[in-house]
Design an enzyme around this catalytic site. Structure first.
Site, short mmCIF file in Angstrom:
data_model
loop_
_atom_site.label_atom_id
_atom_site.label_comp_id
_atom_site.label_asym_id
_atom_site.label_seq_id
_atom_site.Cartn_x
_atom_site.Cartn_y
_atom_site.Cartn_z
N ASP A 1 61.76 2.05 4.26
CA ASP A 1 61.51 3.38 3.74
C ASP A 1 61.31 4.35 4.91
O ASP A 1 60.90 3.95 6.00
CB ASP A 1 60.26 3.34 2.86
CG ASP A 1 59.90 4.68 2.28
OD1 ASP A 1 60.79 5.50 2.01
OD2 ASP A 1 58.68 4.92 2.08
N ASP B 1 59.73 7.92 4.55
CA ASP B 1 58.48 8.68 4.45
C ASP B 1 57.28 7.75 4.37
O ASP B 1 57.23 6.85 3.54
CB ASP B 1 58.52 9.60 3.23
CG ASP B 1 59.60 10.65 3.36
OD1 ASP B 1 59.53 11.44 4.31
OD2 ASP B 1 60.53 10.66 2.52
N ASP C 1 55.92 2.02 1.35
CA ASP C 1 54.53 2.30 1.01
C ASP C 1 54.31 2.42 -0.49
O ASP C 1 53.19 2.46 -0.96
CB ASP C 1 54.04 3.58 1.71
CG ASP C 1 54.76 4.82 1.21
OD1 ASP C 1 56.00 4.81 1.17
OD2 ASP C 1 54.08 5.81 0.87
#
Length: 179
Positions: free
Chosen positions: A10, A12, A138
């Site tokens: 990922d 961000d 996240d």
């Protein structure tokens, strides 16, 4: 750990610190003073009313917001460069939520991680469709349907969650796992 060939990561809050910029923008727009520590176990949305959320979203969704983000950890470049020599690395970002982020994120990746193959940048909604051996993210929402291994990267909102995934807190730990 079973043999690993491909890893999706990922962008961000795993590679870049978009939350830091969003908090600064929120504080500036609404004369607030929240910090990442205030967000442990919460999302930034919990601090806003509907109008604040709409205004912040509109600012984040403007071209340029994602263009100058900082690495979330000083070891990202070094660890990712070494991982790229050993694995097929895919950057997998849920850009559908913020459609004007596509160009910014693409250009950021090209400039800041030039060793990555631009044909392995994936802008998507649901990441489980990517089908790599590992996803590092996240978002528990993104990790829940992954066919391969899921690794959760600690972020303020997920820090207190008891999740069924291996957890990493920084890029040093990612390097220890994969290098």
């Amino acid at each position: 750990m079973e043999e690993i060939h491909s890893i999706a990561i990922d962008m961000d809050q795993v590679i870049v610190d978009s939350l830091k910029k969003a908090i600064a923008l929120y504080n500036r727009l609404f004369n607030k003073d929240i910090t990442k520590d205030d967000l442990v176990g919460k999302t930034i949305h919990e601090f806003m009313d509907k109008n604040e959320w709409i205004e912040l979203y509109n600012k984040v969704n403007q071209k340029g917001f994602f263009r100058d983000l900082e690495f979330i950890d000083p070891m990202v470049f070094e660890v990712l460069e070494e991982m790229n020599k050993k694995y097929d690395i895919y950057i997998c970002t849920a850009a559908m939520e913020v459609p004007n982020s596509f160009e910014d994120k693409y250009l950021w990746l090209r400039e800041n991680l030039p060793f990555l193959d631009q044909n392995k940048f994936i802008f998507c909604g649901f990441k489980y469709v990517v089908g790599t051996d590992v996803l590092i993210d996240d978002s528990p929402y993104q990790l829940r349907r992954v066919r391969g291994q899921s690794i959760v990267y600690t972020s303020p909102f997920n820090a207190k969650m008891d999740l069924p995934y291996k957890r990493v807190h920084n890029w040093k730990e990612i390097g220890e796992i994969f290098l």
